[in-house]
Write an enzyme that holds these catalytic residues in place. Structure first.
Site, PDB file in Angstrom:
ATOM      1  N   ARG A  81      48.095  34.117  49.054  1.00  0.00           N
ATOM      2  CA  ARG A  81      49.157  35.328  48.885  1.00  0.00           C
ATOM      3  C   ARG A  81      48.300  36.569  48.963  1.00  0.00           C
ATOM      4  O   ARG A  81      46.890  36.618  49.175  1.00  0.00           O
ATOM      5  CB  ARG A  81      49.250  35.226  47.376  1.00  0.00           C
ATOM      6  CG  ARG A  81      50.503  36.301  47.024  1.00  0.00           C
ATOM      7  CD  ARG A  81      50.340  36.159  45.582  1.00  0.00           C
ATOM      8  NE  ARG A  81      51.585  36.796  44.827  1.00  0.00           N
ATOM      9  CZ  ARG A  81      51.665  37.235  43.672  1.00  0.00           C
ATOM     10  NH1 ARG A  81      50.505  37.085  42.985  1.00  0.00           N
ATOM     11  NH2 ARG A  81      52.595  38.004  43.178  1.00  0.00           N
ATOM     12  N   HIS A  82      48.858  37.791  49.324  1.00  0.00           N
ATOM     13  CA  HIS A  82      48.287  38.841  49.436  1.00  0.00           C
ATOM     14  C   HIS A  82      47.410  39.364  48.253  1.00  0.00           C
ATOM     15  O   HIS A  82      47.668  38.877  46.862  1.00  0.00           O
ATOM     16  CB  HIS A  82      49.160  40.036  49.963  1.00  0.00           C
ATOM     17  CG  HIS A  82      50.139  40.208  48.862  1.00  0.00           C
ATOM     18  ND1 HIS A  82      49.818  40.922  47.599  1.00  0.00           N
ATOM     19  CD2 HIS A  82      51.411  40.153  49.171  1.00  0.00           C
ATOM     20  CE1 HIS A  82      50.904  41.101  47.080  1.00  0.00           C
ATOM     21  NE2 HIS A  82      51.915  40.374  47.894  1.00  0.00           N
ATOM     22  N   GLY A  83      46.467  40.411  48.198  1.00  0.00           N
ATOM     23  CA  GLY A  83      45.817  40.832  47.035  1.00  0.00           C
ATOM     24  C   GLY A  83      46.383  41.611  46.362  1.00  0.00           C
ATOM     25  O   GLY A  83      47.805  42.048  46.533  1.00  0.00           O
TER      26      GLY A  83
END
Ligand SMILES: *[C@@H]1O[C@H](CO)[C@@H](O)[C@H](O)[C@H]1NC(C)=O
Length: 381
Positions: A88-90
């Site tokens: 997942r993105h940050g």
């Protein structure tokens, strides 16, 4: 954080051994003693998909670059052949939609006449005033973009993975790394930050070049793979664009549990209950999480809710994810078949090649990183 997942990674290597598939989730298992963390609220366990990564994986707190893994995993007998990670993105900013609702709440608070109805024993006037004066620092341009902390999340994840699987992340394997991302800005940025973390691993102390100039090249955008839900006609028709698909969620939003919270919050903020609704309350709740995750500060919004309220709001979010992304409708998970087929095909290929040409070390070293948008409902690492 919270909201929006978007990477996956696969990597293979050749030395003799048994295939081991490392699941990132195993990294999150070790929780060491928790240091006193100011960025935590009693509400933190209830933020669901908007939880801070550190709250899902407290092992990150003492040393975010130190690899941790289940000691049973990858013992001497196992050699990693390929690593696939769906990441997942940050940590990111709230979306424009969330910021708009927050501004609506803020306007509502500031419109209250001074001293109307008088300060009551709950201290409501103080909290209402504190919130009206609390600066609304979110701007429209932020719209779900990655924050600096989010880049740090990705760099550290790359460093942990590289030290967990040194054979896979060897220098000569670097050109076998494949990083795939969705076109979402926060995902593209997460991929770049991940690659910069890897650069740091291979070239400590040397400032990373632009990702386009790295050996492995920049993340490849593939929305068909990473935003599969946007390309699934059946999902779009039956769920995403279907006004009645989430009728259970709508019912809960107007049900007695939510009504209780609306009345309570209206009293605390001293605003008319008719001006509030479940969506506004949910944004207020998540703002506590965003402020903690992005700025490390506890906003007065955290004081508006108690843990009983938090359980109701957690349930509301779970219910929405259940019907929109989870088990509620079969098509929700089926829409991801394209991605999983791709992952398993690459796994099969790695095993196949390993059987055939196991003497050519390095010929089956792949590292795929998939960046997608599952972040909005899936907590990873
Ligand atoms: C929309 O969702 C409802 C509830 O699940 C379902 O009965 C209906 O068939 C759906 N509409 C479409 C166009 O799929």
């Amino acid at each position: 954080m919270p909201c929006g997942a978007c990477n996956s990674l696969r990597l293979s290597s050749a030395p003799a051994g048994v295939l081991a598939l490392a699941l990132l989730s195993s990294l999150s298992r070790c929780s060491l003693l928790e240091p006193k963390d100011p960025a935590v609220s009693v509400l933190s366990p209830y933020f669901g998909t908007k939880s801070r990564y550190e709250d899902a994986n407290p092992g990150l707190l003492p040393d975010p670059e130190a690899p941790r893994r289940d000691p049973e995993l990858l013992e001497e007998t196992c050699t990693p052949v390929q690593l696939v990670a769906l990441i997942r993105h940050g940590t990111r900013y709230p979306t424009a939609k969330q910021i708009r609702k927050l501004r609506q709440l803020h306007t509502l608070l500031q419109a209250r006449g001074p001293g109307e109805k008088g300060a009551d024993a709950t201290g409501g006037r103080n909290l209402g005033a504190a919130l009206a004066n609390w600066p609304l620092w979110y701007k429209d341009w932020m719209d779900g973009q990655l924050v600096e902390k989010g880049r740090e999340d990705m760099r550290q994840l790359a460093l942990r993975l590289a030290s967990l699987f040194p054979a896979l992340f060897s220098r000569e394997n670097l050109d076998r790394l494949q990083l795939v991302t969705s076109s979402k800005h926060r995902c593209v940025e997460s991929g770049a930050a991940f690659l910069k973390g890897l650069w740091q691993h291979y070239h400590p102390g040397v400032p990373p070049p632009d990702v386009a100039d790295m050996e492995c090249g920049p993340p490849r955008i593939n929305d068909k793979l990473m935003r599969f839900f946007d390309h699934c006609e059946k999902f779009l028709t039956e769920v995403e664009r279907n006004d009645t698909a989430l009728y259970h969620v709508e019912a809960f939003k107007t049900g007695p549990e939510m009504q209780n919270i609306l009345r309570k919050v209206a009293a605390i903020l001293q605003v008319p209950v008719s001006n509030l609704n479940a969506d506004l309350i949910q944004v207020a709740f998540f703002t506590c999480s965003f402020d903690l995750a992005i700025k490390g500060v506890k906003s007065p919004w955290c004081d508006v809710f108690d843990t009983d309220d938090a359980k109701v709001l957690e349930y509301l979010n779970d219910l929405k994810q259940y019907w929109k992304r989870g088990y509620g409708y079969t098509i929700n998970s089926r829409s991801s078949c394209i991605l999983f087929q791709d992952i398993f095909q690459h796994l099969d290929k790695a095993v196949e090649q390993k059987k055939r040409v196991s003497h050519i070390c390095g010929s089956l070293c792949y590292l795929f990183v998939y960046l997608h948008k599952y972040g909005d409902y899936m907590d990873l690492v």
